[in-house]
Design a protein around this motif. Structure first.
Motif, PDB file in Angstrom:
ATOM      1  N   ALA A   1      13.254  51.408  70.278  1.00  0.00           N
ATOM      2  CA  ALA A   1      13.183  51.079  68.854  1.00  0.00           C
ATOM      3  C   ALA A   1      13.833  52.135  67.969  1.00  0.00           C
ATOM      4  O   ALA A   1      13.906  51.963  66.760  1.00  0.00           O
TER       5      ALA A   1
ATOM      6  N   HIS B   1      16.321  47.146  65.129  1.00  0.00           N
ATOM      7  CA  HIS B   1      15.416  48.125  64.514  1.00  0.00           C
ATOM      8  C   HIS B   1      16.086  49.025  63.470  1.00  0.00           C
ATOM      9  O   HIS B   1      15.837  50.236  63.426  1.00  0.00           O
TER      10      HIS B   1
ATOM     11  N   HIS C   1       9.315  51.820  73.795  1.00  0.00           N
ATOM     12  CA  HIS C   1      10.389  50.824  73.814  1.00  0.00           C
ATOM     13  C   HIS C   1      11.562  51.281  72.960  1.00  0.00           C
ATOM     14  O   HIS C   1      11.479  52.245  72.215  1.00  0.00           O
TER      15      HIS C   1
ATOM     16  N   VAL D   1      14.657  46.772  74.428  1.00  0.00           N
ATOM     17  CA  VAL D   1      14.611  46.656  72.979  1.00  0.00           C
ATOM     18  C   VAL D   1      13.390  45.860  72.514  1.00  0.00           C
ATOM     19  O   VAL D   1      12.976  45.935  71.382  1.00  0.00           O
TER      20      VAL D   1
ATOM     21  N   PHE E   1      15.310  39.645  65.294  1.00  0.00           N
ATOM     22  CA  PHE E   1      14.032  40.346  65.486  1.00  0.00           C
ATOM     23  C   PHE E   1      12.877  39.355  65.515  1.00  0.00           C
ATOM     24  O   PHE E   1      11.951  39.487  66.318  1.00  0.00           O
TER      25      PHE E   1
ATOM     26  N   ASP F   1       7.522  49.565  65.011  1.00  0.00           N
ATOM     27  CA  ASP F   1       7.812  48.248  64.458  1.00  0.00           C
ATOM     28  C   ASP F   1       6.746  47.758  63.489  1.00  0.00           C
ATOM     29  O   ASP F   1       6.770  46.597  63.091  1.00  0.00           O
TER      30      ASP F   1
ATOM     31  N   HIS G   1       7.367  41.651  68.495  1.00  0.00           N
ATOM     32  CA  HIS G   1       8.078  41.077  69.646  1.00  0.00           C
ATOM     33  C   HIS G   1       7.230  40.038  70.377  1.00  0.00           C
ATOM     34  O   HIS G   1       7.744  39.076  70.919  1.00  0.00           O
TER      35      HIS G   1
HETATM   36 ZN    ZN Z   1      10.790  46.747  68.667  1.00  0.00          ZN
END
Ligand code: ZN
Length: 344
Positions: free
Chosen positions: A242, A174, A240, A260, A88, A315, A63
């Motif tokens: 995810a 995600h 977060h 997000v 993303f 992530d 991110h």
């Molecule tokens: Zn994320």
């Protein structure tokens, strides 16, 4: 005839031809993925026919990622690019431009029906002070967000729920957190490899089939193991947002501290609300993520008495040799952590 008797020009030509014919057979397909989880899937499916690399490194936060000049070089040299999609990789258009990359691209989430991003399940809703935050919503979700600070779109009733400076659209990117949906990733990646390297199509198909089966087996075993956790225990706080896809797959409620994107800064009011929710719902566990600072998690844990359940991999994969350096290892580890924290 000795080497030195051969006219130099002809020798060079002969060596050149030899090298060219060798490289046709032996040189692996250069595949660049946007982040480590896709990179692992490419390796699983591509085996020794691909040379796979990732732009966002292990334990890296996609991110907040800012591409380096070396990433442009890597991408410029790629024969296939694999991305997640669903907005993303907000940094990708600029990198593609810098690299001049116009080659083949696989969008791993193609064909997936994305979950709407709902934000912190009420925790982030009702912002009177929304205007103080950066909005980066776009009206046009087909395109990347080149323009920052676009106006909030009208079609979003949940607008207040994902305020702050996240850089995503209204869809949750995600999807890899579901082992079921990951099988669609596998199909898309395999198709991309087959098209980029038709000579090895059968090889890719075989490995993709085997890999998808291992994903399905892990999915089945997680469902079985989770039976030990009563549904009313299945709620956790994470850094977060995810884990909605995993939550949906296994009937677990994930309550995120931020939106997000890991980039959002929750307000004091957000945090107070989560603390209140954690107390009233008797949430037992709160998790650190490998890509997000643990500071906030530790604060909420202190104030609610919830225990820090460990680290969830959201992530990005972990470092080589960590046991969470593959997608399967990561999903297994996340499940272990959750079951350990939530079982009665
Ligand atoms: Zn994320």
């Amino acid at each position: 005839m000795k080497m030195r008797d051969i006219p130099t020009g002809r020798l060079v030509l002969a060596l050149g031809l030899l090298a060219a014919s060798l490289s046709v057979q032996a040189e692996p397909l250069r595949v660049v993925s946007s982040f480590s989880i896709l990179n692992d899937m490419v390796k699983e499916i591509g085996g020794d026919k691909v040379m796979a690399s990732s732009i966002v490194p292990v334990n890296g936060d996609a991110h907040s990622f800012e591409p380096r000049p070396s990433d442009a070089k890597t991408l410029a040299n790629a024969q296939l690019l694999v991305i997640n999609g669903l907005q993303f990789e907000t940094w990708l258009p600029r990198l593609q431009q810098a690299a001049g990359y116009t080659g083949a691209q696989v969008v791993a989430t193609d064909g997936i029906t994305p979950l709407a991003f709902e934000g912190g399940q009420g925790a982030h809703a009702d912002h009177a002070d929304d205007k103080d935050h950066d909005h980066e919503h776009s009206h046009d979700h087909e395109h990347s967000h080149d323009h920052q600070h676009a106006h909030a779109s009208q079609e979003e009733p949940a607008q207040g729920a994902h305020a702050h400076s996240h850089e995503h659209g209204s869809q949750d990117p995600h999807a890899w957190q579901s082992l079921g949906l990951a099988q669609i990733y596998v199909r898309n990646i395999s198709k991309g490899l087959e098209q980029a390297d038709p000579a090895n199509a059968e090889y890719y198909q075989g490995r993709a089939k085997d890999y998808a089966q291992r994903l399905q087996e892990l999915d089945d075993s997680i469902k079985t193991r989770l039976q030990a956790v009563p549904v009313e225990n299945r709620k956790v706080i994470t850094s977060h947002d995810a884990f909605s896809y995993m939550g949906k797959a296994y009937n677990i409620r994930f309550i995120p501290l931020v939106g997000v994107s890991s980039q959002a800064e929750p307000s004091a009011r957000d945090i107070a609300q989560i603390i209140q929710q954690a107390r009233s719902e008797k949430i037992k566990a709160i998790f650190v993520e490998n890509t997000v600072s643990a500071k906030l998690v530790e604060q909420v844990a202190r104030e609610t008495g919830a225990k820090v359940g460990g680290t969830l991999y959201s992530d990005a994969l972990g470092a080589a040799g960590s046991g969470v350096d593959t997608y399967l290892g990561m999903m297994r580890s996340n499940t272990d952590q959750l079951i350990q924290a939530l079982q009665p």
